[in-house]
Scaffold this motif. Structure first.
Motif, PDB file in Angstrom:
ATOM      1  N   ILE A 112       0.832  -1.205   0.000  1.00 16.22           N
ATOM      2  CA  ILE A 112       0.000   0.000   0.000  1.00 16.22           C
ATOM      3  C   ILE A 112       0.866   1.256   0.000  1.00 16.22           C
ATOM      4  O   ILE A 112       0.621   2.209  -0.763  1.00 16.22           O
ATOM      5  N   ILE A 113       1.903   1.274   0.833  1.00 10.47           N
ATOM      6  CA  ILE A 113       2.785   2.441   0.914  1.00 10.47           C
ATOM      7  C   ILE A 113       3.498   2.671  -0.411  1.00 10.47           C
ATOM      8  O   ILE A 113       3.646   3.813  -0.878  1.00 10.47           O
ATOM      9  N   ASN A 114       3.938   1.591  -1.051  1.00  6.20           N
ATOM     10  CA  ASN A 114       4.582   1.725  -2.362  1.00  6.20           C
ATOM     11  C   ASN A 114       3.628   2.336  -3.388  1.00  6.20           C
ATOM     12  O   ASN A 114       4.032   3.162  -4.214  1.00  6.20           O
ATOM     13  N   SER A 115       2.354   1.925  -3.321  1.00  2.00           N
ATOM     14  CA  SER A 115       1.370   2.476  -4.255  1.00  2.00           C
ATOM     15  C   SER A 115       1.084   3.940  -3.957  1.00  2.00           C
ATOM     16  O   SER A 115       0.926   4.754  -4.875  1.00  2.00           O
ATOM     17  N   ILE A 116       1.008   4.288  -2.662  1.00  4.23           N
ATOM     18  CA  ILE A 116       0.716   5.673  -2.287  1.00  4.23           C
ATOM     19  C   ILE A 116       1.844   6.604  -2.700  1.00  4.23           C
ATOM     20  O   ILE A 116       1.610   7.731  -3.163  1.00  4.23           O
ATOM     21  N   VAL A 117       3.090   6.143  -2.536  1.00  2.00           N
ATOM     22  CA  VAL A 117       4.236   6.963  -2.920  1.00  2.00           C
ATOM     23  C   VAL A 117       4.199   7.294  -4.411  1.00  2.00           C
ATOM     24  O   VAL A 117       4.618   8.387  -4.841  1.00  2.00           O
ATOM     25  N   GLY A 118       3.650   6.378  -5.197  1.00  2.00           N
ATOM     26  CA  GLY A 118       3.580   6.596  -6.638  1.00  2.00           C
ATOM     27  C   GLY A 118       2.456   7.517  -7.073  1.00  2.00           C
ATOM     28  O   GLY A 118       2.375   7.879  -8.254  1.00  2.00           O
ATOM     29  N   ILE A 119       1.565   7.917  -6.149  1.00  2.05           N
ATOM     30  CA  ILE A 119       0.477   8.832  -6.489  1.00  2.05           C
ATOM     31  C   ILE A 119       1.027  10.242  -6.628  1.00  2.05           C
ATOM     32  O   ILE A 119       1.710  10.754  -5.734  1.00  2.05           O
ATOM     33  N   SER A 120       0.741  10.893  -7.752  1.00  3.27           N
ATOM     34  CA  SER A 120       1.290  12.232  -8.005  1.00  3.27           C
ATOM     35  C   SER A 120       0.542  13.320  -7.246  1.00  3.27           C
ATOM     36  O   SER A 120       1.126  14.316  -6.827  1.00  3.27           O
ATOM     37  N   SER A 121      -0.757  13.127  -7.034  1.00  5.73           N
ATOM     38  CA  SER A 121      -1.578  14.140  -6.375  1.00  5.73           C
ATOM     39  C   SER A 121      -1.374  14.101  -4.861  1.00  5.73           C
ATOM     40  O   SER A 121      -1.452  13.035  -4.236  1.00  5.73           O
ATOM     41  N   GLU A 122      -1.093  15.277  -4.291  1.00 10.07           N
ATOM     42  CA  GLU A 122      -0.940  15.357  -2.834  1.00 10.07           C
ATOM     43  C   GLU A 122      -2.260  15.059  -2.134  1.00 10.07           C
ATOM     44  O   GLU A 122      -2.284  14.431  -1.071  1.00 10.07           O
ATOM     45  N   ARG A 123      -3.360  15.499  -2.736  1.00 10.27           N
ATOM     46  CA  ARG A 123      -4.670  15.222  -2.157  1.00 10.27           C
ATOM     47  C   ARG A 123      -4.968  13.723  -2.184  1.00 10.27           C
ATOM     48  O   ARG A 123      -5.536  13.181  -1.240  1.00 10.27           O
ATOM     49  N   GLY A 124      -4.552  13.081  -3.267  1.00  7.32           N
ATOM     50  CA  GLY A 124      -4.752  11.637  -3.368  1.00  7.32           C
ATOM     51  C   GLY A 124      -3.947  10.881  -2.328  1.00  7.32           C
ATOM     52  O   GLY A 124      -4.427   9.908  -1.744  1.00  7.32           O
ATOM     53  N   THR A 142      -7.358   7.049   4.879  1.00  5.40           N
ATOM     54  CA  THR A 142      -8.190   5.854   4.819  1.00  5.40           C
ATOM     55  C   THR A 142      -7.577   4.710   5.613  1.00  5.40           C
ATOM     56  O   THR A 142      -8.279   3.946   6.279  1.00  5.40           O
ATOM     57  N   CYS A 143      -6.250   4.604   5.553  1.00  3.62           N
ATOM     58  CA  CYS A 143      -5.560   3.493   6.222  1.00  3.62           C
ATOM     59  C   CYS A 143      -5.101   3.840   7.634  1.00  3.62           C
ATOM     60  O   CYS A 143      -4.752   2.940   8.401  1.00  3.62           O
ATOM     61  N   GLY A 144      -5.091   5.138   7.973  1.00  8.52           N
ATOM     62  CA  GLY A 144      -4.540   5.542   9.254  1.00  8.52           C
ATOM     63  C   GLY A 144      -5.249   4.956  10.449  1.00  8.52           C
ATOM     64  O   GLY A 144      -4.608   4.504  11.411  1.00  8.52           O
ATOM     65  N   SER A 145      -6.585   4.943  10.405  1.00  9.98           N
ATOM     66  CA  SER A 145      -7.340   4.427  11.541  1.00  9.98           C
ATOM     67  C   SER A 145      -7.087   2.930  11.735  1.00  9.98           C
ATOM     68  O   SER A 145      -6.918   2.455  12.865  1.00  9.98           O
ATOM     69  N   HIS A 146      -7.035   2.203  10.616  1.00 12.07           N
ATOM     70  CA  HIS A 146      -6.795   0.762  10.712  1.00 12.07           C
ATOM     71  C   HIS A 146      -5.403   0.474  11.250  1.00 12.07           C
ATOM     72  O   HIS A 146      -5.221  -0.414  12.091  1.00 12.07           O
ATOM     73  N   LEU A 147      -4.405   1.227  10.806  1.00  7.68           N
ATOM     74  CA  LEU A 147      -3.047   1.035  11.302  1.00  7.68           C
ATOM     75  C   LEU A 147      -2.940   1.350  12.790  1.00  7.68           C
ATOM     76  O   LEU A 147      -2.207   0.677  13.525  1.00  7.68           O
ATOM     77  N   SER A 148      -3.693   2.347  13.245  1.00  8.35           N
ATOM     78  CA  SER A 148      -3.687   2.695  14.676  1.00  8.35           C
ATOM     79  C   SER A 148      -4.238   1.546  15.512  1.00  8.35           C
ATOM     80  O   SER A 148      -3.685   1.198  16.562  1.00  8.35           O
ATOM     81  N   VAL A 149      -5.349   0.956  15.049  1.00 14.09           N
ATOM     82  CA  VAL A 149      -5.953  -0.159  15.770  1.00 14.09           C
ATOM     83  C   VAL A 149      -5.029  -1.376  15.762  1.00 14.09           C
ATOM     84  O   VAL A 149      -4.859  -2.055  16.785  1.00 14.09           O
ATOM     85  N   VAL A 150      -4.408  -1.645  14.609  1.00 11.36           N
ATOM     86  CA  VAL A 150      -3.479  -2.782  14.500  1.00 11.36           C
ATOM     87  C   VAL A 150      -2.312  -2.612  15.461  1.00 11.36           C
ATOM     88  O   VAL A 150      -1.925  -3.551  16.170  1.00 11.36           O
ATOM     89  N   SER A 151      -1.744  -1.401  15.502  1.00 11.61           N
ATOM     90  CA  SER A 151      -0.601  -1.139  16.383  1.00 11.61           C
ATOM     91  C   SER A 151      -0.966  -1.330  17.845  1.00 11.61           C
ATOM     92  O   SER A 151      -0.202  -1.919  18.622  1.00 11.61           O
ATOM     93  N   LEU A 152      -2.140  -0.855  18.233  1.00 10.50           N
ATOM     94  CA  LEU A 152      -2.572  -0.964  19.621  1.00 10.50           C
ATOM     95  C   LEU A 152      -2.821  -2.416  20.005  1.00 10.50           C
ATOM     96  O   LEU A 152      -2.375  -2.879  21.061  1.00 10.50           O
ATOM     97  N   PHE A 153      -3.516  -3.153  19.139  1.00  8.18           N
ATOM     98  CA  PHE A 153      -3.892  -4.538  19.460  1.00  8.18           C
ATOM     99  C   PHE A 153      -2.672  -5.464  19.459  1.00  8.18           C
ATOM    100  O   PHE A 153      -2.406  -6.171  20.421  1.00  8.18           O
ATOM    101  N   TYR A 154      -1.899  -5.434  18.354  1.00  6.79           N
ATOM    102  CA  TYR A 154      -0.768  -6.350  18.243  1.00  6.79           C
ATOM    103  C   TYR A 154       0.407  -5.916  19.105  1.00  6.79           C
ATOM    104  O   TYR A 154       1.126  -6.763  19.648  1.00  6.79           O
ATOM    105  N   GLY A 155       0.622  -4.620  19.232  1.00 13.29           N
ATOM    106  CA  GLY A 155       1.745  -4.145  20.029  1.00 13.29           C
ATOM    107  C   GLY A 155       1.676  -4.597  21.470  1.00 13.29           C
ATOM    108  O   GLY A 155       2.654  -5.092  22.030  1.00 13.29           O
ATOM    109  N   THR A 156       0.498  -4.460  22.073  1.00 13.20           N
ATOM    110  CA  THR A 156       0.340  -4.874  23.474  1.00 13.20           C
ATOM    111  C   THR A 156       0.116  -6.382  23.601  1.00 13.20           C
ATOM    112  O   THR A 156       0.667  -7.018  24.501  1.00 13.20           O
ATOM    113  N   GLY A 157      -0.690  -6.944  22.685  1.00 18.08           N
ATOM    114  CA  GLY A 157      -1.002  -8.377  22.761  1.00 18.08           C
ATOM    115  C   GLY A 157       0.213  -9.259  22.592  1.00 18.08           C
ATOM    116  O   GLY A 157       0.497 -10.126  23.428  1.00 18.08           O
ATOM    117  N   LEU A 158       0.975  -9.031  21.526  1.00 13.87           N
ATOM    118  CA  LEU A 158       2.164  -9.837  21.299  1.00 13.87           C
ATOM    119  C   LEU A 158       3.236  -9.544  22.339  1.00 13.87           C
ATOM    120  O   LEU A 158       4.016 -10.424  22.704  1.00 13.87           O
TER     121      LEU A 158
END
Length: 321
Positions: free
Chosen positions: A221-233, A240-256
């Motif tokens: 996903i990050i590789n694809s985003i870096v290739g987007i020319s539009s700053e708004r894009g 869109t992905c920020g909220s999911h990454l926050s939840v993943v970090s909280l759950f896996y970071g403490t759980g594991l």
């Protein structure tokens, strides 16, 4: 050890987060507040998604199921803890402990798999936008959810059946606030080698492998985003992905963190506090993370509660003025 002393106890003793009687009311009030906030917050997410046809997409379908899972996950642990504090009774029956272990393993595993499926959904949406509707069709979404449930039902049942063969010597005191399998196995008097092997295999299956899948998806996903020319894009993709990454970090970071350091911290207060983060705090924060960082969900909540939308518009007018 004489064979007659190896039995299944009638009850376990949950020592809780602290032995100090003076702070028990504080713990009770804090956990009751967190529990109510978690239930209300996740129910609002479910209601908002269910009432708005614009949100009937794969992303919100899995988010709705994640909210339901979080409600069940926290309800497996906190109500019993609150009852014990209120009644000043730290015991839990053998059957009750077995039931709590089963549902804890089931819903924690389901949480992990749903987060993985949601990462795959974001990967399909950002890396293959033109084929997204074809890839994440309703049939595949239903199949992924069903497969997640079947995996969790199977492994939780297997773990529970394996636990039935474990014997204990005397009254068992668990230095925790719920029946955690890895900790209880350390207190057993019979051989638990097979249980330990199964536990670590399951931890890898529902912990390490899903996390690896999530990290792989987001590397693409990050590789694809870096290739987007539009700053708004780029901003839209990251938000869109920020909220999911926050939840993943909280759950896996403490759980594991808890599981990987179980040999040194599971019998200490630090281990219990770390467990609070992924068993109680994470399910409570998930609705806030998703609603605060997601414009579509905020709009759905405003339509569900028009007064919220009126106040929000009023505040925006004041700011503009």
């Amino acid at each position: 050890m004489e064979p007659e002393n190896l039995t299944a106890p009638s009850k376990f003793i949950l020592l809780g987060l602290s032995k100090e009687n003076d702070i028990q009311p504080l713990i009770f009030g804090l956990f009751l507040f967190i529990y109510l906030v978690c239930i209300v917050g996740n129910l609002l997410i479910i209601l908002a998604i269910g009432s708005d046809s614009h949100l009937w997409t794969p992303m919100y379908f899995f988010l709705c199921n994640l909210s339901f899972t979080d409600i069940c996950f926290i309800s497996t642990i906190v109500p019993k803890m609150l009852v014990n504090i209120q009644a000043q009774n730290k015991s839990i029956t053998y059957e009750g402990c077995l039931t709590q272990m089963y549902f804890f393993m089931f819903f924690s595993g389901l949480d992990s798999l749903l987060l993985t499926v949601m990462a795959y959904d974001r990967f399909a949406a950002i890396c293959h936008p033109l084929r997204y509707v074809t890839i994440m069709n309703p049939c595949l979404c239903g199949l992924l959810l069903l497969l997640s449930w079947l995996i969790c039902v199977t492994y939780s049942l297997l773990q529970t059946l394996m636990f039935l063969r474990v014997s204990f010597c005397k009254k068992i005191e668990i230095p925790h606030y719920f029946c955690e399998l890895a900790l209880i196995l350390k207190l057993a008097c019979s051989d638990t080698h097979a249980n330990d092997v199964l536990l670590y295999c399951v931890t890898g299956l529902l912990g390490i492998i899903p996390l690896s899948g999530i990290l792989f998806s987001y590397s693409k996903i990050i590789n694809s985003i870096v290739g987007i020319s539009s700053e708004r894009g780029k901003y839209k993709a990251f938000s869109t992905c920020g909220s999911h990454l926050s939840v993943v970090s909280l759950f896996y970071g403490t759980g594991l963190g808890v599981y990987l350091t179980s040999q040194t911290s599971y019998t200490s207060r630090e281990g219990s506090v770390a467990s609070v983060m992924y068993t109680v705090i994470a399910p409570m924060l998930n609705p806030f993370i998703y609603s605060l960082r997601n414009r579509d969900l905020k709009q759905a909540l405003q339509r569900l509660f028009p007064s919220m939308g009126d106040r929000s518009q009023c505040n925006n007018r004041r700011i503009d003025a």
